[in-house]
Design a protein around this motif. Structure first.
Motif, mmCIF file in Angstrom:
data_model
loop_
_atom_site.group_PDB
_atom_site.id
_atom_site.type_symbol
_atom_site.label_atom_id
_atom_site.label_comp_id
_atom_site.label_asym_id
_atom_site.label_seq_id
_atom_site.Cartn_x
_atom_site.Cartn_y
_atom_site.Cartn_z
ATOM 1 N N SER A 46 65.411 56.227 15.577
ATOM 2 C CA SER A 46 65.445 57.626 15.154
ATOM 3 C C SER A 46 64.062 58.255 15.291
ATOM 4 O O SER A 46 63.052 57.565 15.467
ATOM 5 N N LEU A 47 64.040 59.580 15.189
ATOM 6 C CA LEU A 47 62.790 60.319 15.325
ATOM 7 C C LEU A 47 62.824 61.526 14.412
ATOM 8 O O LEU A 47 63.767 62.330 14.470
ATOM 9 N N ASN A 48 61.819 61.662 13.553
ATOM 10 C CA ASN A 48 61.657 62.877 12.761
ATOM 11 C C ASN A 48 61.139 63.968 13.689
ATOM 12 O O ASN A 48 60.076 63.818 14.305
ATOM 13 N N LEU A 49 61.872 65.060 13.809
ATOM 14 C CA LEU A 49 61.512 66.100 14.769
ATOM 15 C C LEU A 49 60.212 66.812 14.404
ATOM 16 O O LEU A 49 59.632 67.511 15.237
ATOM 17 N N ASN A 50 59.724 66.632 13.172
ATOM 18 C CA ASN A 50 58.401 67.161 12.821
ATOM 19 C C ASN A 50 57.329 66.607 13.755
ATOM 20 O O ASN A 50 56.330 67.279 14.056
ATOM 21 N N GLU A 51 57.536 65.371 14.209
ATOM 22 C CA GLU A 51 56.542 64.715 15.042
ATOM 23 C C GLU A 51 56.448 65.318 16.437
ATOM 24 O O GLU A 51 55.470 65.083 17.150
ATOM 25 N N VAL A 52 57.439 66.078 16.820
ATOM 26 C CA VAL A 52 57.447 66.677 18.162
ATOM 27 C C VAL A 52 56.672 67.994 18.186
ATOM 28 O O VAL A 52 56.100 68.373 19.211
ATOM 29 N N ILE A 53 56.645 68.702 17.063
ATOM 30 C CA ILE A 53 55.961 69.993 16.991
ATOM 31 C C ILE A 53 54.472 69.807 17.300
ATOM 32 O O ILE A 53 53.803 68.951 16.720
ATOM 33 N N GLY A 54 53.960 70.600 18.225
ATOM 34 C CA GLY A 54 52.562 70.508 18.627
ATOM 35 C C GLY A 54 52.312 69.578 19.792
ATOM 36 O O GLY A 54 51.215 69.585 20.370
ATOM 37 N N ASP A 59 54.607 64.420 26.959
ATOM 38 C CA ASP A 59 54.031 63.423 26.055
ATOM 39 C C ASP A 59 55.042 62.309 25.775
ATOM 40 O O ASP A 59 56.255 62.526 25.763
ATOM 41 N N GLU A 60 54.490 61.130 25.514
ATOM 42 C CA GLU A 60 55.313 60.001 25.105
ATOM 43 C C GLU A 60 55.293 59.888 23.586
ATOM 44 O O GLU A 60 54.267 60.142 22.955
ATOM 45 N N ILE A 61 56.423 59.532 23.025
ATOM 46 C CA ILE A 61 56.528 59.423 21.569
ATOM 47 C C ILE A 61 57.305 58.153 21.247
ATOM 48 O O ILE A 61 58.098 57.669 22.065
ATOM 49 N N ARG A 62 57.066 57.587 20.061
ATOM 50 C CA ARG A 62 57.742 56.351 19.680
ATOM 51 C C ARG A 62 58.811 56.625 18.630
ATOM 52 O O ARG A 62 58.585 57.379 17.691
ATOM 53 N N LEU A 63 59.949 55.979 18.816
ATOM 54 C CA LEU A 63 61.034 56.068 17.853
ATOM 55 C C LEU A 63 60.796 55.070 16.725
ATOM 56 O O LEU A 63 59.849 54.283 16.763
ATOM 57 N N SER A 64 61.671 55.083 15.725
ATOM 58 C CA SER A 64 61.482 54.244 14.538
ATOM 59 C C SER A 64 61.452 52.750 14.854
ATOM 60 O O SER A 64 60.848 51.966 14.127
#
Length: 267
Positions: A46-54, A59-64
């Protein structure tokens, strides 16, 4: 005037309210609207969408779970595959492209559509006609209209479309239109309305799932003698596995989805 699709894609950073493609892999991706304190969930985590803002596009992002995902600008194909709500059968991109070319749709075109359904064709037409043109659509199901309008709003295209809760077979309010697109089960019953609504020799493109329907339409066209340059197409799409050591077709393909019938309406 830029659509919301164009506006948010011109910025480098992602804001709340933007649509984003979260891409984990070729079978795991989805278009999501970024809202604070909401979550994207998948079998990879899962991913908290707050982490995507900005974040910036790409960009690469990590899930839970630690799995990686890319944050990308959604394309129209992404909305069709994993973004728009669907409550009906839809016209596939392989057919939409051919239909656009046959209909000679361009910026400024004023086109008629009968049978909106989920709105994939409506969205495609609205993106092409621009603010200078317009799509006049007729749909007898109110629940279909609501879904199609929401899909249009998601891309900021609703101002380019008028969807009337009505039957294209019985009443068309517009006239002097450039082209018509029909996705209804009995297009032969709409021919008289098409003749009134379209400029002489304008193209008509009809999407039909079965050969029986095509045959019935051909008989009606021959009987009424209001069409010329009749053509029938079927498109099939085969995708390949992009492996440089073993390039080969995928074992499944998008074969028959429907027949595309083209003709020019006469006076």
């Amino acid at each position: 005037m830029l659509s919301s699709e164009d506006r948010h894609q011109s910025r480098a950073t992602i804001r709340e309210g933007d649509d984003v493609l979260i891409y984990i892999g070729d079978r795991r991706y989805r278009v999501v609207k970024i809202r604070r304190n909401e979550y994207f969930n998948s079998d990879k985590g899962s991913l908290n969408l707050n982490e995507v803002i900005g974040k910036e596009w790409g960009d690469e992002i990590r899930l839970s779970t630690g799995s990686k995902a890319l944050i990308m600008r959604p394309l129209i194909i992404d909305y069709f595959e994993r973004g728009f709500k669907r409550i009906t059968q839809v016209i596939y991109p392989k057919d939409l492209g051919l239909m656009l070319i046959l209909g000679n749709v361009t910026v400024g075109s004023r086109v008629l559509e009968g049978g909106v359904g989920t709105g994939f064709l409506t969205v495609t037409l609205a993106r092409v006609v621009g603010d200078e043109g317009h799509v006049y659509a007729y749909e007898i199901r109110k629940d279909f209209i609501d879904v199609a309008l929401n899909n249009l709003r998601r891309l900021g295209l609703e101002s380019r479309v008028t969807i009337r809760h009505g039957d294209i077979r019985k009443d068309v309010k517009e006239s002097d239109l450039d082209a018509a697109f029909l996705d209804i089960p009995d297009p032969w019953n709409a021919l008289d309305m098409l003749k009134k609504a379209l400029k002489p020799t304008s193209p008509v493109i009809v999407f039909l799932p079965t050969a029986n329907q095509v045959i019935k339409l051909l008989k009606a066209l021959n009987s009424k003698k209001i069409a010329t340059d009749i053509r029938i197409y079927e498109t099939m799409l085969r995708e390949y596995i992009p492996d440089p050591e073993a390039l080969r077709p995928k074992t499944t393909m998008i074969a028959h989805t429907g027949y595309v019938v083209f003709f020019r309406i006469l006076k």
